[in-house]
Design an enzyme around this catalytic site. Sequence first.
Site, PDB file in Angstrom:
ATOM      1  N   ASP A 439       0.810  -1.218   0.000  1.00  0.00           N
ATOM      2  CA  ASP A 439       0.000   0.000   0.000  1.00  0.00           C
ATOM      3  C   ASP A 439       0.846   1.272   0.000  1.00  0.00           C
ATOM      4  O   ASP A 439       0.725   2.126  -0.884  1.00  0.00           O
ATOM      5  CB  ASP A 439      -0.938  -0.023   1.202  1.00  0.00           C
ATOM      6  N   ILE A 467      -5.012   2.378  -0.546  1.00  0.00           N
ATOM      7  CA  ILE A 467      -4.882   1.660  -1.807  1.00  0.00           C
ATOM      8  C   ILE A 467      -5.157   0.171  -1.633  1.00  0.00           C
ATOM      9  O   ILE A 467      -5.720  -0.470  -2.528  1.00  0.00           O
ATOM     10  CB  ILE A 467      -3.499   1.912  -2.426  1.00  0.00           C
ATOM     11  N   ASP A 468      -4.789  -0.407  -0.501  1.00  0.00           N
ATOM     12  CA  ASP A 468      -5.168  -1.804  -0.242  1.00  0.00           C
ATOM     13  C   ASP A 468      -6.680  -1.967  -0.298  1.00  0.00           C
ATOM     14  O   ASP A 468      -7.198  -2.917  -0.887  1.00  0.00           O
ATOM     15  CB  ASP A 468      -4.665  -2.245   1.138  1.00  0.00           C
ATOM     16  N   VAL A 469      -7.401  -1.051   0.343  1.00  0.00           N
ATOM     17  CA  VAL A 469      -8.864  -1.161   0.391  1.00  0.00           C
ATOM     18  C   VAL A 469      -9.473  -0.897  -0.980  1.00  0.00           C
ATOM     19  O   VAL A 469     -10.306  -1.680  -1.462  1.00  0.00           O
ATOM     20  CB  VAL A 469      -9.439  -0.205   1.453  1.00  0.00           C
ATOM     21  N   GLY A 472      -8.899  -3.758  -3.130  1.00  0.00           N
ATOM     22  CA  GLY A 472      -9.837  -4.853  -2.893  1.00  0.00           C
ATOM     23  C   GLY A 472     -11.164  -4.621  -3.585  1.00  0.00           C
ATOM     24  O   GLY A 472     -11.754  -5.545  -4.166  1.00  0.00           O
TER      25      GLY A 472
END
Length: 610
Positions: A439, A467-469, A472
Amino acid sequence: MKTVGPPTVIDAHRPLEEVDIRISGPAALTAPALGHLRALGATAHPSPPGGTDAAARSGPAHFAATGPGADGITAHTAWADVLPAADAADEATVQAAAGMMHVHGRRDGTPRGLAVDYAATCASVLTVQGLLTALLSRARGGSGATDIATGADRAALLTLSQYLAAANAPEAEAVAPAPGGPPFTAACGTRFELEALEPAPWARFWRELGAPEQAVRAGWPAFQFRYATACAPLPEDLHRTANAATWTRIREAATASGAEVCALYALAERAAEAVPPAAPWTLAPFTGEAAPPCASPALPGAGALPLAGLTVLEAGRRIQAPLAAHLLGLLGADVVRIEPPGGDPLRGMPPCTSGVSARWLALNRGKRAVEIDVKSPAGRAELRELASGADVFLHNWAPGRAEQWGLGPDRLASVNPRLVYAYTSGWAGRLAGAPMGTDFMVQARTGVGEAARPVDEPPAPSLMTLIDVLGGLVGTEAVLAGLLLRERTGRGVRVESSLLGAAETLTAPALRRAAAGRDPRRPAGFRRPLQTADGWVAPADDAARAAGAEPARLRGMATDQAVVALRAAGRSATAVTTDLGRLPEDPRLHGAFTRDVHGSLVAPSPWRFA
């Protein structure tokens, strides 16, 4: 229920070809969806931006689909779908009321608004997911929901679900949250991010630079848990050590230690690079003798959730892939999580509820788990056997690892030609010399660290896992597009999404400004809440200048009084949430949260179907 037979095979790589979608509403709520829908093959007809129509400026956004299998399917995206409309009038007030300003501001010690339209972007992706879900349900013979509703407030609460679960758990954090964190600054002024997933590279990096041993040891827990707490109170000795080293020396230390560093890229630098693709994912139907046409299972019965009867195998770690699979589970899929022998070690990550990590539950509740050693031949054979009967295989292993283990797309397509094989990657192989695809490194390399803060704040990636979320969410969108494309082609589909694609979706408006020679960053003080006698108040973006003209008056008022006073003057505003542990009892969100069987807090669903 109609019988679903073998589909007609067509030469298509875009599942929404021949679908028309009419779109109206604010650009913040429609623009990301517009781009993604067009990339999926839809012919989109947006209403002219702006105008005198208040709905065109403030929402909600409307999406109406027509075409083969799409007639009558609509979606609505509002700023407020859970919160009262007065408390969620735009991006700024949604961020304030949902707790996003609080989480993003933990590094600084005071609430801060994100200068990017994060809640709206996530809501826009959720809208595309909803439209794809309705189309997929209809393609499988369903007669269920054809009207999808979501909101920027629902999106915001989803993105904060891990932080909310942890704040409402009975245990304390492993590392007490306190201000501080990366990025670091070299002697020449270069601001940079550091990544080390294990303590050994972390320690070697700092020892190479001559940092005090006590600071090296004390800093690791806070650095390790920054993904969970959105802050990292590091010893000042580490920052001083970085300040004393040249950028060349810092890169040498990273190479020698196995850690990685990445200088923060400016948006202008990123805009000068290759033009990003039209979509944050790729879709490619399998071809050849190993992939004959095949039909998907029909929905099991009236009233079933849209993905009921479908099986998703997930081999995910951290956030990106587990969140993508979690959303597929919310839509009715049976999600089987592949875990290493002994189970996922993150199940015990504090704080826990009834012995299970609250954060882990936020991403993985409701999934079935199977322990498989994919490093062994027997384990890989077991996974291939599971994949032979699945609809989706989803993973975010390191690049090349799946192929090394004999679990790449072509190998699994040979045992299941109807499989949607989904890889949620870091960089999608598109950026030469890219650092580790995590991220904060992606934020640094793509200019998110600059876009997320106004011009009077130094660039810094948010320690909220933006950015991870979003990666996803984009991964879920890609899987749903792959499943719908399978209905059109009759073949399994290879799908790849990436954190890079998520970052490009988020920074698209700023990159357009940079490419046009305009200042890509928002002005000084943008989305900075105003202090009151007992807290903070956030005006809407279009009321911020007028509201900020009298800070002394607001500092003399209680927060509730300040909100009333601003609204009485015709300025939209709301109180800033500064304690996630009290949010479930906040009158603005009364009844929005539930608890699971472990007693862990559950955020509201990101969609409503009717």
